[in-house]
Design a protein around this motif. Structure first.
Motif, PDB file in Angstrom:
ATOM      1  N   TRP A  72       0.760  -1.231   0.103  1.00  0.00           N
ATOM      2  CA  TRP A  72       0.026   0.154  -0.036  1.00  0.00           C
ATOM      3  C   TRP A  72       0.815   1.181   0.026  1.00  0.00           C
ATOM      4  CZ3 TRP A  72      -4.901  -0.920   3.587  1.00  0.00           C
ATOM      5  CH2 TRP A  72      -5.710  -1.799   3.257  1.00  0.00           C
ATOM      6  N   ASP A  73       0.133   2.534  -0.326  1.00  0.00           N
ATOM      7  CA  ASP A  73       0.881   3.720  -0.435  1.00  0.00           C
ATOM      8  C   ASP A  73       0.799   4.221   1.007  1.00  0.00           C
ATOM      9  OD1 ASP A  73       2.289   5.839  -1.090  1.00  0.00           O
ATOM     10  OD2 ASP A  73       0.695   6.434  -2.674  1.00  0.00           O
ATOM     11  N   TRP A  74       1.374   5.372   1.271  1.00  0.00           N
ATOM     12  CA  TRP A  74       1.313   5.872   2.645  1.00  0.00           C
ATOM     13  C   TRP A  74       1.783   7.495   2.546  1.00  0.00           C
ATOM     14  CZ3 TRP A  74       5.251   7.428   5.865  1.00  0.00           C
ATOM     15  CH2 TRP A  74       6.495   6.942   5.356  1.00  0.00           C
ATOM     16  N   TYR A  87      -2.953   4.229   2.048  1.00  0.00           N
ATOM     17  CA  TYR A  87      -4.095   4.137   1.023  1.00  0.00           C
ATOM     18  C   TYR A  87      -3.895   2.585   0.171  1.00  0.00           C
ATOM     19  CZ  TYR A  87      -3.635   8.971   1.968  1.00  0.00           C
ATOM     20  OH  TYR A  87      -3.569  10.234   2.843  1.00  0.00           O
TER      21      TYR A  87
END
Length: 306
Positions: free
Chosen positions: A57-59, A65
Motif C-alpha cells: 500500500w501507499d502511505w 491508501y
C-alpha cells in the motif's frame, strides 16, 4: 449347526455396521490436526497475509491508501541502513549460535554420557531450566547491575587485582548483548541435543572404542552424526529467537546497536505501516530461507519419525 451359522451371520453383520459408522482414516487425521491448524491460521497465517497486503500500500503522513506499489520494498532494500541492520542482526545470530552450540553440546554430552543416575540427570537438567522460571525481561535487566561500571563483576576483578579500574566494555556494548543472548538461549540448544543423544545406543560407543577409536573419533564419527537432528532443531530455535528479538539489543547495547525488529518497531510507532509490513515480510522470508537451508542439511521430520 443352523444356530451357529445364524450367530456368525449376525456377528458379521454387526461388524459391517460398525465399519460403516467408523470414520475414515483420512478424516480422523484431519480432525487430529484441526485444533493446531486453526490456531496457526488465526494467529500466524492471517496476520502474515495482512502484513503482505499492507506492504504494497501507499502511505504518507496523513494515512495509508490501498494500492499495489513496490516502493516500500525498493526503499527498504536500497537503503544502506537496512543492510547494516541486517548484518548486525546476522552477526549476533551467528556468534550466539556458535557459543550456544558449543555450550549446549558439551552440557548435553555431560548429562547423557557422564551422569549415570537418571534422577541426578533430571535434577541437573531442571537446574539448567531454573532461569526460565522467570521472565526473559527480568533475566535481561538483571545483567545491567552485574556488568555495570560499579557492578559486581567489575568489583570482583578489581578486588582480585586483575584490573585497576572498571572495564567499560562490559555493559552497553555488543559484548553485553551476546552474553545476555547466550544466557537466555543456551537451554534451547541443550534440550534438543540432549534428546537426540539420549537415543544413541551406548553399545555403538563401546564398539567404536573396542575397534580402537579414540574419544575424539567416537565424538566425530558416532555422537555428532547421530545428534544432528537435535543440533539442527536447537540451531533453528536460537536463530529465530535472536533474529526476532529487539528488547535485548535495545537494553544491553544502550541504543548503540540495532536489530531488524527494533527497526520494525520504530516504523510501527511512527505509524509507517506499509514500510513496516515490507520490513516484516523481508524478515519472514529471510528467516524462512535460513531455516530451509538447515532443513536441507537434515530432514528433521524423517529423523523424528525414526
Amino acid at each position: 449347526m443352523n444356530t451357529h451359522v445364524i450367530s456368525l451371520g449376525r456377528l458379521v453383520a454387526r461388524e459391517r455396521r460398525a465399519e460403516r459408522k467408523r470414520l475414515a482414516p483420512w478424516l480422523v487425521s484431519w480432525l487430529q490436526v484441526a485444533p493446531l491448524a486453526t490456531v496457526l491460521v488465526a494467529l500466524f497465517a492471517l496476520p502474515t497475509v495482512l502484513f503482505l497486503v499492507v506492504s504494497f500500500w501507499d502511505w504518507d503522513r496523513v494515512g495509508i491508501y490501498p494500492a499495489f506499489i513496490l516502493d516500500n520494498y525498493h526503499d527498504l532494500l536500497t537503503t544502506p541502513a537496512t543492510w547494516r541492520v541486517y548484518v548486525s542482526s546476522l552477526k549476533f545470530a551467528f556468534i550466539v549460535w556458535a557459543i550456544t552450540l558449543f555450550l549446549g553440546f558439551n552440557i548435553a554430552y555431560f548429562l547423557i554420557f557422564h551422569v549415570r543416575s537418571r534422577v541426578t540427570r533430571t535434577v541437573l537438567f531442571l537446574l539448567c531450566a531454573v532461569p526460565f522460571w522467570t521472565s526473559g525481561i527480568i533475566r535481561t535487566i538483571a545483567w545491567i547491575p552485574f556488568l555495570g561500571r560499579n557492578g559486581a563483576f567489575n568489583q570482583l576483578l578489581m578486588m582480585l587485582g586483575i584490573t585497576s579500574k572498571p572495564l567499560e566494555f562490559l555493559l552497553f556494548s555488543d559484548f553485553a548483548v551476546i552474553i545476555t543472548y547466550v544466557h537466555l538461549f543456551t537451554l534451547l540448544m541443550v534440550g534438543p541435543i540432549a534428546n537426540s543423544m539420549a537415543k544413541i545406543d551406548k553399545a555403538l560407543l563401546e564398539a567404536a572404542v573396542d575397534a580402537g577409536a579414540s574419544r575424539w573419533r567416537c565424538m566425530v564419527d558416532v555422537v555428532i552424526p547421530l545428534s544432528k537432528t537435535g543440533i539442527t532443531l536447537g540451531s533453528m530455535l536460537v536463530f529465530t529467537q535472536v533474529m526476532g528479538d529487539y528488547f535485548v539489543v535495545k537494553q544491553m547495547s544502550g541504543g548503540q546497536s540495532a536489530s531488524i525488529v527494533s527497526m520494525l518497531s520504530t516504523e510501527i510507532q511512527a505509524m509507517q505501516y506499509p514500510p513496516a509490513g515490507a520490513n516484516a515480510m523481508v524478515l519472514v522470508v529471510f528467516v524462512a530461507i535460513l531455516v530451509a537451508g538447515m532443513m536441507r542439511v537434515v530432514d528433521v521430520r524423517k529423523e523424528l519419525v525414526k
